[in-house]
Design an enzyme around this catalytic site. Structure first.
Site, PDB file in Angstrom:
ATOM      1  N   GLU A   4      16.028   5.009  -9.587  1.00 35.98           N
ATOM      2  CA  GLU A   4      14.261   4.463  -9.597  1.00 35.98           C
ATOM      3  C   GLU A   4      14.659   3.794 -11.050  1.00 35.98           C
ATOM      4  O   GLU A   4      14.978   3.327 -12.165  1.00 35.98           O
ATOM      5  CB  GLU A   4      13.907   5.498 -10.712  1.00 35.98           C
ATOM      6  N   HIS A   5      13.631   2.448 -10.814  1.00 35.95           N
ATOM      7  CA  HIS A   5      13.096   0.921 -11.547  1.00 35.95           C
ATOM      8  C   HIS A   5      14.752  -0.095 -11.401  1.00 35.95           C
ATOM      9  O   HIS A   5      14.804  -0.685 -12.465  1.00 35.95           O
ATOM     10  CB  HIS A   5      13.092   1.846 -12.827  1.00 35.95           C
ATOM     11  N   THR A   6      15.553   0.404 -10.627  1.00 36.38           N
ATOM     12  CA  THR A   6      17.241  -0.184 -10.719  1.00 36.38           C
ATOM     13  C   THR A   6      16.341  -1.633  -9.427  1.00 36.38           C
ATOM     14  O   THR A   6      17.597  -2.506  -9.944  1.00 36.38           O
ATOM     15  CB  THR A   6      18.432   0.562  -9.903  1.00 36.38           C
ATOM     16  N   ASP A   7      15.692  -1.522  -8.523  1.00 35.44           N
ATOM     17  CA  ASP A   7      15.710  -2.128  -7.521  1.00 35.44           C
ATOM     18  C   ASP A   7      15.572  -4.241  -7.991  1.00 35.44           C
ATOM     19  O   ASP A   7      16.263  -4.348  -7.746  1.00 35.44           O
ATOM     20  CB  ASP A   7      14.643  -1.875  -6.511  1.00 35.44           C
ATOM     21  N   SER A  60      -9.445   3.308   9.857  1.00 35.17           N
ATOM     22  CA  SER A  60      -7.844   4.617   8.839  1.00 35.17           C
ATOM     23  C   SER A  60      -8.941   5.907   9.003  1.00 35.17           C
ATOM     24  O   SER A  60     -10.001   6.062   8.918  1.00 35.17           O
ATOM     25  CB  SER A  60      -7.220   4.297   7.881  1.00 35.17           C
ATOM     26  N   SER A  78       4.999   6.573  -0.914  1.00 35.93           N
ATOM     27  CA  SER A  78       4.823   5.112  -0.139  1.00 35.93           C
ATOM     28  C   SER A  78       4.516   5.092   1.200  1.00 35.93           C
ATOM     29  O   SER A  78       4.606   4.058   2.106  1.00 35.93           O
ATOM     30  CB  SER A  78       6.552   4.716   0.376  1.00 35.93           C
ATOM     31  N   SER A 127       1.482   2.598   1.370  1.00 34.16           N
ATOM     32  CA  SER A 127       1.932   1.697   1.441  1.00 34.16           C
ATOM     33  C   SER A 127       2.868   0.782   1.913  1.00 34.16           C
ATOM     34  O   SER A 127       2.395   0.293   3.409  1.00 34.16           O
ATOM     35  CB  SER A 127       0.888   0.754   0.189  1.00 34.16           C
ATOM     36  N   GLU A 170       2.764  -6.988   0.099  1.00 32.94           N
ATOM     37  CA  GLU A 170       2.569  -6.599  -0.980  1.00 32.94           C
ATOM     38  C   GLU A 170       2.529  -7.429  -2.726  1.00 32.94           C
ATOM     39  O   GLU A 170       1.775  -7.558  -3.278  1.00 32.94           O
ATOM     40  CB  GLU A 170       3.353  -5.621  -1.493  1.00 32.94           C
ATOM     41  N   ASP A 175      11.613   0.575  -1.487  1.00 29.40           N
ATOM     42  CA  ASP A 175      10.282   1.667  -0.540  1.00 29.40           C
ATOM     43  C   ASP A 175      10.482   1.052   0.199  1.00 29.40           C
ATOM     44  O   ASP A 175      10.572   1.612   1.946  1.00 29.40           O
ATOM     45  CB  ASP A 175       8.509   1.504  -1.283  1.00 29.40           C
TER      46      ASP A 175
HETATM   47  C1  GLA Z   1       7.260   1.735  -7.114  1.00 28.92           C
HETATM   48  C2  GLA Z   1       8.193  -0.114  -6.618  1.00 28.92           C
HETATM   49  C3  GLA Z   1      10.184   0.327  -5.776  1.00 28.92           C
HETATM   50  C4  GLA Z   1      10.610   1.011  -7.140  1.00 28.92           C
HETATM   51  C5  GLA Z   1       9.804   2.222  -7.503  1.00 28.92           C
HETATM   52  C6  GLA Z   1      10.745   2.649  -8.779  1.00 28.92           C
HETATM   53  O1  GLA Z   1       8.011   2.669  -5.754  1.00 28.92           O
HETATM   54  O2  GLA Z   1       7.122  -0.259  -4.685  1.00 28.92           O
HETATM   55  O3  GLA Z   1      10.111  -0.709  -6.031  1.00 28.92           O
HETATM   56  O4  GLA Z   1      10.815  -0.313  -8.139  1.00 28.92           O
HETATM   57  O5  GLA Z   1       8.702   1.707  -7.443  1.00 28.92           O
HETATM   58  O6  GLA Z   1      11.974   2.775  -8.719  1.00 28.92           O
END
Ligand code: GLA
Length: 388
Positions: free
Chosen positions: A33-36, A67, A129, A131, A163, A175
């Site tokens: 998480e928060h590594t991308d 929608s 996700s 979106s 996005e 995502d």
């Molecule tokens: C959101 C962002 C992703 C990613 C996560 C954290 O979902 O859209 O790109 O950074 O947070 O892992």
């Protein structure tokens, strides 16, 4: 679902003749998480819940969006002869409109329009996700209707581009990639620095993935997300003065510990520590899964949560109540916050015969401690986008 879409489409657009039906999933991230956006690895999987789209081409240059989830917004229209801009009038349709804009930016312009109706079953703003799902289903519709030559990876990149640049959310690639490249019963081990990836079969003997929705979403999520990105970047710049690295994902934990003092701000140091350790944890977790060591995989999920809570500081009280409660339940192999944070969902791996008690106990404790009502989803890992 097809019949529901057909009926709804007829109600909104007159008839359902010549309509085609599509689907793109949501995703849950198992670890990483928060590594991308830090050049690290992620390990998400697509879900069988997602966004359905019913669509029919038009002869003129109009595109209409509707929608089923947001009927009060009515039909939102755009004209392809006019320049597409992210205006307030677009409301939620800024997501699919952004994808049309992004295709055009990449030289793929639409020569005629279409009517589209979306119906999603991913809870909104829950970190699953929704979106990315609507972006990817829209991209897949454009590819299918207009014959654009785009791969699944392209669809992910176009979704992220729209996005970032149309909707102003500076997200990483995870995502859209997970949604676009999803594969049944597999998680995707993705190196976000190179976009090279492998599918890893998620074999969970006697256990399932359980998602718990806290139903809370704190304000300023997007700005807090962008703050984390900036703090990570500042840490990287400081580290680059003493290490030859392109991203935080290039460091082992030992190298980080040796050089961490180069990061001036203590806050940025904590953020970078999370990014580095989480990346290495993800690599270790994927290996544990391949070796059939689910117990260790679960322990790494727990460590991931602690790091996100204490070093990256993207958890919140409600989520910590859910995770603390999950950790106490019998049959729980691992539990952590998933997605961007500040609310949303947790992901847990729970032994089959303990799932009912898990839902009852965690649900009760959550309500007692926060006054909120959690929702639970026992999920299956599904495929990427397809035509029904
Ligand atoms: C959101 C962002 C992703 C990613 C996560 C954290 O979902 O859209 O790109 O950074 O947070 O892992």
């Amino acid at each position: 679902m097809r019949e529901v879409l057909e009926q709804e489409f007829s109600k909104v657009y007159g008839s359902s003749e010549g309509v085609r039906y599509f689907f793109a999933p949501g995703r849950v991230n198992l670890i990483g998480e928060h590594t991308d956006y830090n050049g690290g690895h992620v390990f998400p999987c697509a879900l069988t819940i997602g966004t359905y789209a019913a669509v029919r081409e038009r002869k003129d240059k109009k595109v209409n969006f509707y929608s089923v989830n947001l009927p009060d917004s009515g039909v939102i229209g755009i004209d392809l002869t006019e320049e597409l801009k992210p205006t307030k009038a677009l409301r939620w349709a800024a997501y699919p409109a952004g994808v049309i804009w992004a295709f055009a930016q990449k030289g793929m312009k639409l020569d005629h329009g279409f009517d589209i109706l979306f119906n999603g079953n991913i809870p909104n703003s829950s970190g699953l996700s929704s979106s990315a799902s609507i972006e990817v289903v829209t991209g897949f519709v454009l590819k299918s209707l207009y014959g654009f030559d785009v791969s699944g990876v392209d669809l992910a990149l176009i979704g992220q581009y729209s996005e970032n640049n149309f909707n102003g959310m500076n997200c990483g690639i995870m995502d859209q990639f997970a949604v676009s490249m999803g594969k049944k019963d597999c998680a995707i081990f993705l190196d976000c620095a190179t976009l090279s990836f492998e599918y890893a079969s998620v074999k969970l003997p006697d256990a399932k993935i359980v998602i718990t929705n806290s139903k809370v979403k704190h304000h300023l999520v997007d700005s807090a997300y962008n703050d984390r990105r900036n703090e990570s970047e500042e840490a990287l710049k400081d580290l680059q003065k003493v290490c030859n690295i392109k991203t935080l994902g290039d460091l082992s934990n030992e190298e980080f510990d040796k050089n961490a003092d180069a990061i001036k701000s203590p806050v940025c140091r904590k953020r970078a520590k999370h990014a580095v350790y989480e990346n290495n944890r993800t690599i270790e977790a994927v290996k544990a899964l391949a070796d059939g060591d689910i117990k260790h995989f679960g322990e790494l999920m727990n460590q991931s949560h602690i790091s996100l809570r204490d070093d990256y500081e993207v958890s919140c009280e409600e989520i910590d109540v859910l995770v603390d409660s999950a950790w106490k339940q019998p049959g729980v192999l691992g539990s952590r916050i998933t997605g961007g944070g500040f609310g949303g969902c947790t992901v847990s791996i729970v032994k089959n015969d303990c799932i009912d008690a898990f839902i009852e106990n965690v649900g009760r404790e959550y309500t007692e401690k926060t006054g909120e009502t959690a929702e639970f989803y026992v999920v299956e890992i599904g495929d990427g986008p397809y035509e029904l």
